[in-house]
Each structure stands twice: as structure tokens, then as C-alpha cells.
Design a protein around this motif. Structure first.
Motif, PDB file in Angstrom:
ATOM      1  N   ARG A   1       0.320   4.164  -2.734  1.00 19.94           N
ATOM      2  CA  ARG A   1      -0.072   5.504  -2.279  1.00 19.94           C
ATOM      3  C   ARG A   1       0.972   6.556  -2.617  1.00 19.94           C
ATOM      4  NH1 ARG A   1      -1.808   2.902   3.046  1.00 19.94           N
ATOM      5  NH2 ARG A   1      -3.956   2.338   2.638  1.00 19.94           N
TER       6      ARG A   1
ATOM      7  N   TYR B   1      -7.636  -1.611  -5.384  1.00 20.56           N
ATOM      8  CA  TYR B   1      -6.564  -1.231  -6.303  1.00 20.56           C
ATOM      9  C   TYR B   1      -6.411  -2.291  -7.381  1.00 20.56           C
ATOM     10  CZ  TYR B   1      -4.653   2.477  -3.318  1.00 20.56           C
ATOM     11  OH  TYR B   1      -4.459   3.616  -2.593  1.00 20.56           O
TER      12      TYR B   1
ATOM     13  N   TYR C   1       0.827  -1.212   0.000  1.00 15.48           N
ATOM     14  CA  TYR C   1       0.000   0.000   0.000  1.00 15.48           C
ATOM     15  C   TYR C   1       0.858   1.257   0.000  1.00 15.48           C
ATOM     16  CZ  TYR C   1      -4.424  -2.431   0.403  1.00 15.48           C
ATOM     17  OH  TYR C   1      -5.529  -3.211   0.141  1.00 15.48           O
ATOM     18  N   ASP C   2       1.992   1.249   0.685  1.00 22.05           N
ATOM     19  CA  ASP C   2       2.903   2.395   0.665  1.00 22.05           C
ATOM     20  C   ASP C   2       3.386   2.683  -0.754  1.00 22.05           C
ATOM     21  OD1 ASP C   2       2.721   2.734   3.414  1.00 22.05           O
ATOM     22  OD2 ASP C   2       4.658   1.769   3.838  1.00 22.05           O
TER      23      ASP C   2
END
Length: 62
Positions: free
Chosen positions: A33, A46, A29-30
Motif C-alpha cells: 500500500r 495483489y 500489505y503495508d
């Protein structure tokens, strides 16, 4: 296309990306994002074009 991606669809899920890159959910997720790996969302999920994963991997090669 890189051989490591041959078993995956052209657009993959976050779980697929985690498996391909051998990373955990938080790191996945990092990366999304922060825009390091390009993606799009369908609803809340996503979706990542497989080519974006390849571009990310190749960008890390020195």
C-alpha cells in the motif's frame, strides 16, 4: 536474479512474498500500500513481480 527467489514464479502472491521476506500479513500489505514494493491487482488480489521484491531487498542494503 537472486538465488533466494529461484523456487518462485516470476509473478508471486502476497503469501509467497510473506514467505520470502519472513514477514506477517499486515507488514506485507503495508509494504504494498505504501508503494515500497511495487505491485498490481487482478480483481482484489495483489500480484507482485519477483523483480520488485529483489529491488526492495537491495534498496535496504547499506
Amino acid at each position: 536474479m537472486c538465488a533466494m527467489f529461484i523456487d518462485y514464479d516470476d509473478v508471486i502472491t502476497i503469501s509467497d512474498m510473506m514467505e520470502i521476506l519472513a514477514i506477517g500479513r499486515n507488514k506485507a500489505y503495508d509494504l504494498l500500500r505504501s508503494g515500497q514494493i511495487k505491485s498490481f491487482k487482478i480483481g482484489k488480489a495483489y500480484r507482485i513481480p519477483k523483480t520488485c521484491i529483489e529491488e526492495y531487498v537491495l534498496s535496504k542494503v547499506k
